[in-house]
Design an enzyme around this catalytic site. Structure first.
Site, short mmCIF file in Angstrom:
data_model
loop_
_atom_site.label_atom_id
_atom_site.label_comp_id
_atom_site.label_asym_id
_atom_site.label_seq_id
_atom_site.Cartn_x
_atom_site.Cartn_y
_atom_site.Cartn_z
N TYR A 141 0.84 -1.21 0.00
CA TYR A 141 0.00 0.00 0.00
C TYR A 141 0.88 1.25 0.00
CZ TYR A 141 -3.35 3.36 2.05
OH TYR A 141 -4.13 4.45 2.32
N ASP A 176 -11.24 8.19 6.16
CA ASP A 176 -9.97 8.94 6.18
C ASP A 176 -10.27 10.41 6.06
OD1 ASP A 176 -7.46 10.03 5.90
OD2 ASP A 176 -6.85 8.74 4.25
N ASP A 210 -2.95 4.28 10.29
CA ASP A 210 -4.03 3.57 9.59
C ASP A 210 -4.27 2.22 10.25
OD1 ASP A 210 -4.22 5.56 7.69
OD2 ASP A 210 -3.47 4.34 6.03
#
Lengths: 124, 124
Positions: A13, A37, A99
Site C-alpha cells: 500500500y 480517512d 491507519d
C-alpha cells in the site's frame, strides 16, 4: 489471517502510493471495502468512491514515510504509522497518521480507518 | 472530543504505566470500559477485569516507549504507537504495539484495542 500477509499488503500500500500506482493500490482493496480517512468524516464506500479518493490523494506531491514497522494482531486487523509529506498552497506540510486496516478471507483490505485530527497537520 | 484532551490522556496512560501507578492509570478508564489487548483475544470488561489486567501487566519490568506523537481524529478516537520493553523468562523482549482508544463524553477511555500479533514480539 496471517500477520505476515497483512503486513506485506500494508507495505505494498505504501509503495504503490509513493509510486503513484493507482491500479496497484486499488487492487489491494475488496470490491465492497470502506475507507474512513480521517476517522470521524464520511466513509468512502466501494471501488468507485475509493478510487476517486486515492486518485485525488495521489494527484499532488504527497509521499508516505513509515515511522515504525507495521503491527499485526491475533485477528484480521493490522496497522501502520507514518507521516504524510505533502504540499498545501505551495508550502510543505506534514500529517501524522496511523491507519488501521481489516482484511477479508481473500487477503484484501475490507476496511481502512485513518487516525489523524486537525492538530496532526502542520506546515513545516 | 478535542484531540488535545485525548492526547493528554494517552500521554498520561504511558506515564502512569511507566511509573507503575495503577490507580492513576485505571482512573483514565470509564467504569464500563473494555480492553482488547491484543486485538483478536477476549475482551477485558469493566473496572475489575481491567484493573486485574494492568496489575499483572505492571508487575514485571515492562516500560512503554512512545515511537511517534499520539494521533487524534475528527471524532472520539485517538491512537499511540510504542514499543514495550519487557522481560520474558529472564531475557529482554520488545513488543511493537499500536493502541487505539475511544473516549466517552467525560473524557474517559471507553474502549482500548492493542494491535500487536505473534510476530511483533521478539527477544532482543
Amino acid at each position: 489471517m496471517e500477520s505476515s500477509v497483512m503486513k506485506k499488503a500494508l507495505q505494498e500500500y505504501v509503495d504503490a502510493f509513493n509510486q503513484k500506482d493507482l491500479e496497484r493500490l486499488i487492487s489491494l482493496f475488496a470490491d465492497d471495502a470502506s475507507v474512513e480517512d480521517p476517522v470521524g468524516k464520511p466513509l468512502k464506500k466501494g471501488r468507485q468512491e475509493i478510487e476517486e479518493f486515492y486518485r485525488e490523494s495521489m494527484s499532488g506531491e504527497s509521499k508516505l514515510e513509515l515511522l515504525a514497522p507495521p503491527r499485526g494482531s491475533f485477528s484480521n486487523a493490522a496497522s501502520i504509522t507514518f507521516a504524510v509529506h505533502t504540499k498545501m498552497e505551495g508550502r510543505s506540510a506534514r500529517i501524522e497518521v496511523t491507519d488501521v486496516m481489516t482484511f477479508n478471507n481473500d487477503g484484501k483490505i475490507s476496511t481502512m480507518q485513518a487516525f489523524w485530527g486537525p492538530d496532526d497537520l502542520r506546515m513545516v
